[in-house]
Design a protein around this motif. Structure first.
Motif, short mmCIF file in Angstrom:
data_model
loop_
_atom_site.label_atom_id
_atom_site.label_comp_id
_atom_site.label_asym_id
_atom_site.label_seq_id
_atom_site.Cartn_x
_atom_site.Cartn_y
_atom_site.Cartn_z
N VAL A 419 0.86 -1.19 0.00
CA VAL A 419 0.00 0.00 0.00
C VAL A 419 0.89 1.23 0.00
CG1 VAL A 419 -1.88 1.22 1.16
CG2 VAL A 419 -1.63 -1.25 1.49
N SER A 420 0.66 2.15 -0.93
CA SER A 420 1.44 3.39 -0.90
C SER A 420 0.63 4.48 -0.20
CB SER A 420 1.83 3.83 -2.32
OG SER A 420 0.69 4.27 -3.03
N GLY A 421 1.33 5.40 0.42
CA GLY A 421 0.65 6.46 1.18
C GLY A 421 -0.09 5.89 2.37
N ALA A 422 0.60 4.97 3.09
CA ALA A 422 -0.09 4.17 4.11
C ALA A 422 -0.05 4.78 5.51
CB ALA A 422 0.49 2.77 4.14
N ALA A 443 3.76 -1.40 4.05
CA ALA A 443 3.15 -0.08 4.08
C ALA A 443 4.21 0.95 3.71
CB ALA A 443 2.60 0.21 5.47
N LEU A 444 3.99 1.65 2.58
CA LEU A 444 4.97 2.63 2.08
C LEU A 444 4.46 4.04 2.36
CD1 LEU A 444 5.88 0.05 0.67
CD2 LEU A 444 5.94 1.30 -1.50
N ASP A 445 5.36 4.91 2.75
CA ASP A 445 4.99 6.32 2.88
C ASP A 445 6.26 7.14 2.91
OD1 ASP A 445 2.02 7.57 3.93
OD2 ASP A 445 3.75 8.91 3.94
N ILE A 446 6.13 8.39 2.46
CA ILE A 446 7.30 9.28 2.54
C ILE A 446 7.52 9.72 3.99
CG2 ILE A 446 6.00 11.42 2.10
CD1 ILE A 446 8.44 12.23 0.27
N THR A 463 9.82 3.59 4.73
CA THR A 463 9.88 4.98 4.30
C THR A 463 10.33 5.00 2.85
OG1 THR A 463 10.54 5.57 6.53
CG2 THR A 463 10.84 7.25 4.82
N CYS A 464 9.54 5.65 2.01
CA CYS A 464 9.84 5.57 0.58
C CYS A 464 9.33 6.83 -0.12
CB CYS A 464 9.16 4.32 0.01
SG CYS A 464 9.29 4.17 -1.77
N ARG A 474 13.76 -0.36 -4.23
CA ARG A 474 14.22 -0.93 -2.95
C ARG A 474 13.04 -1.39 -2.10
NH1 ARG A 474 18.59 2.65 -2.26
NH2 ARG A 474 17.35 4.07 -1.00
N ALA A 475 11.96 -0.58 -2.09
CA ALA A 475 10.79 -0.94 -1.28
C ALA A 475 10.14 -2.22 -1.80
CB ALA A 475 9.78 0.21 -1.27
N VAL A 476 10.07 -2.33 -3.12
CA VAL A 476 9.48 -3.54 -3.72
C VAL A 476 10.36 -4.76 -3.38
CG1 VAL A 476 9.04 -4.69 -5.94
CG2 VAL A 476 8.19 -2.37 -5.53
#
Ligand SMILES: [Zn+2]
Length: 661
Positions: A419-422, A443-446, A463-464, A474-476
């Motif tokens: 999920v991006s912006g999690a 869970a990805l988020d900046i 953190t991505c 890298r996150a994937v």
């Protein structure tokens, strides 16, 4: 092995035998090389007072479903000692009848089912009985000359019992083997290939005999192996996954034969890596498990991963079917044949399970098993029990009975979701809902806060910055390295740019909106596709916007980016269908419980339309507020079987908008 007995703690139990029983059981439970995850059992013979204050002589025995490390008094089932002794005197008894008879002999109808080793405990003429599956003792059993090793190590101190399956037959065999023995002279009893019993009339002695006997076995192993202590370099020498696609492919194939999605958890500790790097790792690891007790969790043997072979998992399936056919009596129902762990030569091991919790249990068992195999090799080779004995435990009638009971599994059990912006709003709601429905979530988020929000065993927070291609890749990779693959990508990250008419639109706002609302989504999808195509019912879910079908003035930067995203989804639908990947979009509107809608913003927007905040929130055809959780529910449906025949859908989630219907 350290003796953890503490006289002060024991004294605090008073003279209540059950309190002492809880205390020393937990000491055993703390030691993972004695018992692992629910293994082993303990008992105490004492008087049970019923509601009339009448006393009954009972065996308080560990109930099934309890773990010695955390057991409480409620975990000990009070069973009539007389009933157990009468059962022991029968010539034969099916284990399912034994379980039923033991349940009938309980003094407390709410007690858990007594251990299947209850009769054996009842037979031992001492108040306290401790039973473990001590690694060191079982390791010595599993060597080519195991019986002699045990007999020469312990001499007359123990009663030696050749391997018999746990349950009534084991109790029966102890009755006949102990007929002429003098129990007073014994410190314990070794069950070949299974474990160790100790007993005494006080808790401390029984526990201490356990530690003494196990320490003796540990010393024997150490002497044989020579003192080779692990160096710091060894500790740091962890395995590295050479190819994430191989891992994802193996996970897909294992899930296929399991009939359900499985997580594939790489085990790269220095000890797993060291084992897997030995040339004979595959040969030794596939001889059999540490104890038959592990088979329901680990299967008899692991899969051996071969990067070059196409059909590794299919070959495992064929072998399993042959094993089943060889030993079945024709009436048994075959269990799912999927391996529960693998040796990855030169790399380490992998655990396969429907949940990460189960994968971690398997990981613990694997660590202990590999240690035992390594030790046994110094005694001439790893020689576990033959396949027939393992099969009998795997297909025990009590296990088969469990199959009949229908289990409900959560809808997304075993699925891997990104999920991006999690860290907030819709993304957070999606991640939390899917987690609660059995999925594991990356869970990805900046916002680095995401790493604190997702720390549980079933999730990782990463953190991505999605505008940086290397961070996305890298996150994937981290997701696949952690869970073994990717099944669902929820592209949610986005932002609102300040409202402005085109003639005043600032380049920065325009570029920023395109970069984050459109290009970043493309990057995440692009990086995920190689893994999605190896996923289980894979799908991409796009969080679009009502602005796509019904744009508004002053929102060009946002609407154009979301319209572009919509077109990306449509092209992806066409391109990815042949790979089995579904692409669906949800178009929410006016989801106010997100970070961008502060009270002030809400107030001013409502005022702008001459409405109260409440009226503004429900200004749609149905007059119903739409929440982040409503969007998450739709996403959950799109990720699951309800949408399994649907791709390219655009579903509004806005309470109904006049301009769209
Ligand atoms: Zn046991």
């Amino acid at each position: 092995m350290k003796n953890r007995w503490n006289d002060d703690h024991a004294t605090a139990c008073g003279d209540d035998p059950l309190a002492l029983r809880v205390y020393s059981s937990r000491l055993i439970g703390q030691e993972s090389s004695l018992v692992l995850h629910g293994g082993g059992n303990t008992s105490v013979k004492a008087t049970y007072r019923d509601i009339f204050s009448d006393g009954h002589e009972v065996l308080f025995i560990k109930g099934s479903g309890w773990d010695l490390a955390t057991i409480e008094t409620a975990g000990f089932a009070p069973v009539s000692l007389e009933a157990l002794k009468r059962l022991a005197a029968l010539d034969s008894l099916r284990d399912s009848e034994m379980v039923r008879a033991q349940r009938l002999a309980l003094l407390d109808p709410q007690a858990p089912n007594p251990s299947v080793e209850a009769i054996l405990h009842a037979l031992i003429p001492f108040q306290f009985v401790d039973h473990s599956h001590a690694d060191a003792v079982v390791t010595l059993c599993n060597t080519p000359d195991g019986e002699n090793e045990i007999r020469s190590l312990y001499g007359e101190r123990i009663l030696f019992i050749p391997y018999v399956m746990p349950g009534f037959d084991l109790a029966n065999s102890v009755v006949s083997l102990s007929r002429d023995c003098d129990w007073e002279k014994l410190d314990g009893m070794v069950l070949m290939g299974h474990g160790l019993f100790t007993f005494a009339n006080d808790a401390k002695s029984s526990y201490s005999q356990m530690i003494d006997l196990v320490s003796q076995a540990e010393e024997r192993i150490e002497a044989q192996r020579g003192t080779k202590t692990a160096t710091a370099a060894d500790e740091e020498n962890r395995g590295e996954i050479p190819n994430l696609l191989t891992l994802a492919k193996i996970r897909r194939d294992v899930s296929k034969i399991a009939g359900a999605p499985f997580i594939a958890k790489p085990l790269l500790s220095s000890s797993c890596h060291r084992f897997a790097s030995q040339p004979n790792a595959a040969a030794t690891a596939t001889r059999g498990p540490l104890t038959p007790d592990h088979v329901t969790r680990t299967k008899r043997i692991p899969l051996i991963i071969d990067d070059k072979a196409e059909n590794t998992v299919e070959d495992y399936l064929t072998d399993y079917q042959n094993y089943f056919q060889t030993y079945t009596d024709g009436l048994l129902v075959q269990l799912d044949p999927a391996p529960r762990w693998a040796i990855w030569p030169e790399v380490g091991a992998v655990a396969f399970a429907p949940s990460l919790k189960e994968a971690e249990v398997i990981a613990d068992i694997v660590e202990h098993t590999l240690e035992a195999i390594t030790a046994a090799e110094t005694f001439g080779g790893w020689a576990p029990l033959p396949p027939k004995e393992i099969f009998d435990v795997e297909y025990w009638e009590l296990q088969q009975a469990k199959l009949q009971k229908s289990k409900t599994t959560p809808p997304h059990q075993g699925k891997v979701v990104v999920v991006s912006g999690a860290a907030s709003g819709i993304g957070l709601a999606c991640a939390q809902l899917l987690l609660s429905e059995g999925a594991v979530v990356a869970a990805l988020d900046i916002n680095p806060e995401v790493e604190n929000l997702f720390t549980g065993v079933n999730s990782i927070g990463l953190t991505c910055d999605l505008t940086k291609p290397d961070q996305v890749n890298r996150a994937v990779a981290a997701t696949v390295g952690h869970f073994g693959g990717i099944d669902t990508v929820i592209s949610n990250a986005g932002l609102f740019t300040p409202s402005s008419f085109i003639e005043e639109l600032e380049d920065d706002h325009w570029n920023n909106s395109l970069e984050i609302n459109l290009t970043s989504a493309m990057r995440l999808i692009r990086a995920s596709i190689p893994f999605l195509q190896l996923g289980i019912d894979p799908s991409i879910i796009i969080i679009g916007s009502k602005n796509v079908p019904a744009p508004g003035p002053g929102a060009a930067a946002y609407s154009v980016a979301k319209a572009g995203l919509n077109q990306l989804a449509r092209v992806a639908t066409l391109e990815l269908a042949s790979k089995g990947i579904r692409v669906n979009t949800v178009h929410p509107n006016a989801v106010f419980d997100t970070a961008i809608w502060t009270d002030d913003v809400l107030q001013s927007r409502a005022q702008h339309y001459g409405l109260t905040v409440e009226e503004y929130k429900t200004s749609n055809l149905l007059k119903r507020e739409v929440t982040s959780m409503d969007v998450a529910q739709m996403v959950s449906a799109m990720a699951g079987p309800i949408f399994s025949r649907t791709t390219g859908a655009q579903v509004p989630l806005d309470g109904g908008t006049e301009r769209i219907v």
